[in-house]
Motif scaffolding. Structure first.
Motif, PDB file in Angstrom:
ATOM      1  N   GLY A 318    -116.942 -83.733  38.269  1.00  0.00           N
ATOM      2  CA  GLY A 318    -115.731 -84.297  38.848  1.00  0.00           C
ATOM      3  C   GLY A 318    -115.734 -84.300  40.357  1.00  0.00           C
ATOM      4  N   ASN A 319    -114.621 -83.881  40.932  1.00  0.00           N
ATOM      5  CA  ASN A 319    -114.405 -83.943  42.372  1.00  0.00           C
ATOM      6  C   ASN A 319    -115.030 -82.734  43.050  1.00  0.00           C
ATOM      7  N   THR A 320    -116.218 -82.891  43.599  1.00  0.00           N
ATOM      8  CA  THR A 320    -116.930 -81.774  44.231  1.00  0.00           C
ATOM      9  C   THR A 320    -116.704 -81.701  45.734  1.00  0.00           C
ATOM     10  N   GLU A 321    -116.091 -82.706  46.321  1.00  0.00           N
ATOM     11  CA  GLU A 321    -115.901 -82.703  47.770  1.00  0.00           C
ATOM     12  C   GLU A 321    -114.995 -81.548  48.199  1.00  0.00           C
ATOM     13  N   GLY A 322    -115.396 -80.840  49.250  1.00  0.00           N
ATOM     14  CA  GLY A 322    -114.561 -79.795  49.821  1.00  0.00           C
ATOM     15  C   GLY A 322    -114.592 -78.480  49.084  1.00  0.00           C
ATOM     16  N   LYS A 323    -115.472 -78.355  48.084  1.00  0.00           N
ATOM     17  CA  LYS A 323    -115.544 -77.115  47.302  1.00  0.00           C
ATOM     18  C   LYS A 323    -116.799 -76.333  47.675  1.00  0.00           C
ATOM     19  N   GLU A 324    -116.693 -75.019  47.590  1.00  0.00           N
ATOM     20  CA  GLU A 324    -117.809 -74.156  47.937  1.00  0.00           C
ATOM     21  C   GLU A 324    -118.782 -74.042  46.760  1.00  0.00           C
ATOM     22  N   VAL A 325    -120.078 -74.143  47.034  1.00  0.00           N
ATOM     23  CA  VAL A 325    -121.069 -74.120  45.970  1.00  0.00           C
ATOM     24  C   VAL A 325    -121.113 -72.760  45.277  1.00  0.00           C
ATOM     25  N   ARG A 326    -120.706 -71.693  45.946  1.00  0.00           N
ATOM     26  CA  ARG A 326    -120.780 -70.370  45.314  1.00  0.00           C
ATOM     27  C   ARG A 326    -119.621 -70.119  44.353  1.00  0.00           C
ATOM     28  N   MET A 350    -111.338 -76.747  50.607  1.00  0.00           N
ATOM     29  CA  MET A 350    -110.603 -77.664  51.473  1.00  0.00           C
ATOM     30  C   MET A 350    -109.483 -78.313  50.664  1.00  0.00           C
ATOM     31  N   ASP A 351    -108.253 -77.830  50.848  1.00  0.00           N
ATOM     32  CA  ASP A 351    -107.127 -78.373  50.088  1.00  0.00           C
ATOM     33  C   ASP A 351    -106.963 -79.873  50.294  1.00  0.00           C
ATOM     34  N   GLY A 358    -104.500 -82.822  41.602  1.00  0.00           N
ATOM     35  CA  GLY A 358    -104.810 -81.421  41.851  1.00  0.00           C
ATOM     36  C   GLY A 358    -104.027 -80.883  43.033  1.00  0.00           C
ATOM     37  N   GLY A 359    -104.035 -81.639  44.146  1.00  0.00           N
ATOM     38  CA  GLY A 359    -103.230 -81.240  45.294  1.00  0.00           C
ATOM     39  C   GLY A 359    -101.742 -81.316  45.006  1.00  0.00           C
ATOM     40  N   GLY A 360    -101.352 -82.293  44.157  1.00  0.00           N
ATOM     41  CA  GLY A 360     -99.937 -82.428  43.809  1.00  0.00           C
ATOM     42  C   GLY A 360     -99.424 -81.245  43.010  1.00  0.00           C
ATOM     43  N   ILE A 361    -100.258 -80.686  42.136  1.00  0.00           N
ATOM     44  CA  ILE A 361     -99.833 -79.512  41.373  1.00  0.00           C
ATOM     45  C   ILE A 361     -99.677 -78.308  42.290  1.00  0.00           C
ATOM     46  N   ALA A 362    -100.611 -78.129  43.226  1.00  0.00           N
ATOM     47  CA  ALA A 362    -100.464 -77.046  44.209  1.00  0.00           C
ATOM     48  C   ALA A 362     -99.182 -77.231  45.020  1.00  0.00           C
ATOM     49  N   PHE A 363     -98.899 -78.469  45.380  1.00  0.00           N
ATOM     50  CA  PHE A 363     -97.669 -78.814  46.110  1.00  0.00           C
ATOM     51  C   PHE A 363     -96.444 -78.462  45.277  1.00  0.00           C
ATOM     52  N   GLN A 470    -100.735 -72.324  53.307  1.00  0.00           N
ATOM     53  CA  GLN A 470    -101.773 -73.321  53.054  1.00  0.00           C
ATOM     54  C   GLN A 470    -101.471 -74.608  53.806  1.00  0.00           C
ATOM     55  N   SER A 471    -102.508 -75.418  54.005  1.00  0.00           N
ATOM     56  CA  SER A 471    -102.288 -76.689  54.696  1.00  0.00           C
ATOM     57  C   SER A 471    -103.327 -77.702  54.251  1.00  0.00           C
ATOM     58  N   PHE A 472    -102.971 -78.975  54.399  1.00  0.00           N
ATOM     59  CA  PHE A 472    -103.940 -80.060  54.312  1.00  0.00           C
ATOM     60  C   PHE A 472    -104.495 -80.254  55.718  1.00  0.00           C
ATOM     61  N   ALA A 473    -105.764 -79.957  55.895  1.00  0.00           N
ATOM     62  CA  ALA A 473    -106.323 -79.905  57.243  1.00  0.00           C
ATOM     63  C   ALA A 473    -106.398 -81.269  57.917  1.00  0.00           C
ATOM     64  N   GLY A 474    -106.123 -82.334  57.180  1.00  0.00           N
ATOM     65  CA  GLY A 474    -106.077 -83.641  57.818  1.00  0.00           C
ATOM     66  C   GLY A 474    -104.898 -83.800  58.757  1.00  0.00           C
TER      67      GLY A 474
END
Length: 561
Positions: A318-326, A350-351, A358-363, A470-474
């Motif tokens: 799925g969505n792997t962008e912004g996630k840590e490989v560990r 990276m939120d 996914g971000g909407g549920i955290a929101f 937490q924040s959206f770093a954009g």
């Protein structure tokens, strides 16, 4: 851990004997002697609230002073270089001081480029302990208000803070920090290390007393990172085990407070019901984010872009962008849900790169008002307020007396409950509107406009109001506009919410408790659990459903043709 820790916390604040008494009790007596008679007098709700406010103001003033003077204090210069590449402006110092004094730890700065070791430990880490202890004290005072049979007193704020520090936070933080050191989190006062990368470029590797800040930031539901990348940095969160330990620290004490509540009020079945409602909401959020982050992106699929990471690790889909490989998708999902529910902005990914849902549920987790475990003490208050609303509405529906655990819910009590429920919408929505209408607010949207930009701005004020961090770093939040407006949201989330909550506890404490009769609505049944969940979701939906539709939901719909 809920039952042993919850029972232990109940004994601590009931002044019963515990294993730590030989060590903690002498220290308590010394501190109480230094504070003076104010630490021995039983307080009514307005006295307790006043002490809480002054404690927060003093903490913010101390942090602000240390930050503005850090160039005169130790450890300002390392390796012959100026550590601070980000200037500590007045608005940034105000924002940082308020954020740490309110357990928000909203960070508009990068820790390794802005703070000296002295500032990180003496100013910031100390507030993680002190502000966290104050939040726990408020939660205990609220429980006492419901459990007290007349008299109107909620305990003593100063003594409760001391006991929260000596009996709860410090004893858990010391072994917790040692576990993180074992996993590879640095704990030193070394100078930054100069290195050369394989490409031949110079690199300055930051380190320092990270472990001292790391565990208490999670245990105290603070969340501020020693480094700019926060819990995604390998020195803050090196392994999958450290990630699990840090997430467990976030929810451990707030979840245990459900058992503490049941023990102190004499209604343990109801305390367990609150816990299982929280856990069900947590599990639903976990399943939702996990599904959203493992789903393929239809927009990428239409562009014929493969969206699976070619690796033997099955966690990567799925969505792997912004996630840590560990951590993989599963470890990241756990972190997203634990931090957004637990009032702890210790981001391990990276939120801003989460999928829209996914971000909407955290929101949405934050918009619910910390009812799922939540902050240290404050989360339980939000859940009990939702339970009070459910009791009142449910009683009206079936003709039962509006009473909660022997406390009558009258006009005054309902007014305070409604005020508490409305404060979030009255703070988050106007601040979001002002930011989107003003050039200064829109200037922070350096990466994304449209629905994602709306979510970024609203997420920032929601996170500040929920004392999450937490924040959206954009969103570029290090500007005078955002530093001051998010400060307003943080103060409102800390003090405006506490005011009606303690006032409500005070009105209950003045009452003579009545026995639960056949005319009372049962509060320990599965039917009441359903009613409680419905009340929680409906209240949040009435206030914030349009915002969610215009933000995360609209962004998700844009992925489809």
């Amino acid at each position: 851990m809920v039952r042993p820790f919850g029972s232990y916390i109940a004994k601590v604040f009931a002044y019963e004997s515990t294993l730590l008494d030989p060590i903690a009790a002498p220290l308590e007596r010394v501190i109480i002697w230094l504070i003076g008679p104010a630490a021995l007098r039983a307080m009514k709700w307005h006295e307790y609230f006043r002490a809480f406010v002054w404690f927060g103001v003093a903490g913010a003033a101390l942090v602000f002073s240390l930050l503005k003077l850090q160039h005169l204090l130790p450890f300002y210069r390392l390796v012959g270089k100026d550590l601070l590449s980000t200037p500590m402006t007045d608005d940034l110092a105000v924002n940082t001081a308020i954020s740490f004094a309110t357990t928000t730890t909203w960070q508009a700065y990068g820790g390794e480029t802005t703070m000296s070791y002295f500032s990180q430990i003496v100013a910031l880490a100390s507030q993680n302990f002190l502000a966290g202890a104050a939040g726990l004290a408020i939660g205990i005072a609220f429980i006492r208000g419901i459990a007290t049979d007349g008299g109107g007193v909620l305990g003593n704020f100063w003594r409760d803070v001391v006991r929260a520090l000596l009996w709860v936070l410090l004893p858990l933080s010391i072994p917790g920090a040692l576990i993180l050191v074992w996993q590879g989190v640095p704990m030193n006062l070394h100078a930054y290390t100069s290195a050369t990368t394989l490409q031949g470029a110079p690199q300055l590797i930051a380190q320092g007393p990270v472990a001292a800040l790391e565990f208490i930031k999670n245990l105290g539901t603070n969340g501020g990172g020693f480094f700019n990348a926060n819990g995604a940095h390998p020195y803050e969160n090196p392994t999958a085990l450290s990630n699990f330990v840090e997430m467990l620290a976030i929810v451990m004490v707030p979840a245990a407070l459900c058992y503490t509540f049941g023990s102190m009020t004499g209604h343990r079945r109801h305390g367990w019901l609150l816990y299982w409602v929280m856990t069900l909401l947590f599990a639903l959020g976990l399943a939702g984010v996990h599904w959203a982050e493992n789903a393929d992106n239809p927009a990428l699929a239409r562009a014929a872009a493969p969206h699976t990471f070619a690796t033997s690790n099955s966690a990567w889909t799925g969505n792997t962008e912004g996630k840590e490989v560990r951590f993989g998708t599963s470890g990241t999902t756990l972190a997203v849900v634990a931090t957004s529910n637990g009032a702890t902005g210790s981001a391990a990914a990276m939120d801003d790169s989460l999928s829209p849902l996914g971000g909407g549920i955290a929101f949405f987790n934050m918009l619910l008002g910390e009812v799922t475990y939540g902050g240290l003490g404050t989360g339980l208050i939000s859940m009990i307020l939702a339970a009070l609303l459910a009791v009142f509405v449910g009683g009206l529906m079936i003709g039962r007396a509006p009473a909660y655990l022997g406390n009558q819910i009258g006009i005054t009590e309902m007014k305070l409950i409604v005020v508490y429920m409305l404060i979030g919408g009255l703070v988050i929505l106007p601040l979001t509107a002002v930011a989107l209408m003003s050039p200064a607010g829109r200037a922070g949207l350096t990466t994304n406009l449209g629905p994602h930009g709306l979510t970024s701005v609203a997420f920032a004020y929601t996170s500040s109001f929920a004392n999450n961090g937490q924040s959206f770093a954009g969103l570029n939040a290090n500007s005078s506009f955002y530093n001051y407006t998010t400060s307003v949201a943080m103060l409102a989330g800390r003090f405006l919410l506490t005011l009606p909550a303690l006032a409500l506890a005070g009105t209950f404490a003045e009452q003579r408790r009545r026995g639960i009769t056949s005319g009372s609505l049962p509060t320990d049944t599965r039917l009441f659990a359903v009613l409680l969940i419905a009340a929680t979701l409906i209240v949040a939906g009435l206030s914030f459903l349009p915002l969610l539709c215009l933000g995360p939901v609209a962004e998700h719909m844009m992925l489809w043709p």
